[in-house]
Scaffold this active site. Sequence first.
Site, PDB file in Angstrom:
ATOM      1  N   LEU A   1      21.662 -40.487  77.299  1.00 31.57           N
ATOM      2  CA  LEU A   1      20.830 -40.665  76.119  1.00 31.57           C
ATOM      3  C   LEU A   1      21.544 -41.584  75.139  1.00 31.57           C
ATOM      4  CD1 LEU A   1      18.278 -39.900  74.540  1.00 31.57           C
ATOM      5  CD2 LEU A   1      19.546 -37.921  73.648  1.00 31.57           C
TER       6      LEU A   1
ATOM      7  N   TYR B   1       9.951 -41.095  86.670  1.00 26.13           N
ATOM      8  CA  TYR B   1      10.988 -42.005  86.178  1.00 26.13           C
ATOM      9  C   TYR B   1      12.298 -41.787  86.942  1.00 26.13           C
ATOM     10  CZ  TYR B   1      14.377 -44.053  82.906  1.00 26.13           C
ATOM     11  OH  TYR B   1      15.393 -44.788  82.336  1.00 26.13           O
TER      12      TYR B   1
ATOM     13  N   ASP C   1      11.290 -60.595  79.338  1.00 24.45           N
ATOM     14  CA  ASP C   1      10.710 -59.398  78.735  1.00 24.45           C
ATOM     15  C   ASP C   1       9.222 -59.638  78.495  1.00 24.45           C
ATOM     16  OD1 ASP C   1      10.403 -56.938  77.256  1.00 24.45           O
ATOM     17  OD2 ASP C   1      12.515 -57.091  76.689  1.00 24.45           O
TER      18      ASP C   1
END
Length: 238
Positions: A176, A144, A35
Amino acid sequence: MSENSAAIVSGGARGIGAAIVERLRADGYRVASLDLEVPPQPREGVLDLVCDISDAAQVAAAVERAASGPGPIGALVHCAAYQRIAAFETLDRDVWDRTFGVNVTGGANLVRAVLPGMREAGAGRIVMITSSSQFAPPPMMAHYIASKGALTGLVRALATELGPLGITINAVAPGLTATAHALADVPAEHFAAVRERQAIGRTGQPADIAAVVSFALSDDAAFMTGQTLLVDGGESRI
């Protein structure tokens, strides 16, 4: 999964990626998280590495470190993603390039880095985290969604090439999800509208996604490859 097998998770410092790291630790993997940041506190059994996955050299170095422990790298999960809300007409080219650099090229860099070890072992499991937005595209996210569609295409194509090597590759497509990032940026009324469209009337949690990733990496999924597993409470039905 072989004893002491390692898993690499991109974007594992927070959100869905952190939930996947936690689940894979519980499944018995040694986990390396790649990350741009590391959690403020060390995580037991997790090698947290700072890595920009759009940079192939950084990925190669991180994978080499992850492979230095006992046992092979048996699993790869590409969860890192770059997402900015913007209308296509006014989209900055740098945002387009960064979106594809992280979401698509980053995934390809990771596969290239782990493939020699998986080929040598004659086995491996790869999961790419895509998005249910491909199936019901919202506005302001064309770049995206295009990147996640490209990543899905990569999964399907690589399934053909990697299957003979004993390696499976699948996509997991969340809807979501109640990550800290989404809860801060997405209005509550949008969460409510999504729940209305779902067959299951609650908001998805990061652990919901991690559980499906765990299955896709398991021996039980040995005869499944090239597939997209939707985890969106039934908002999309294909």
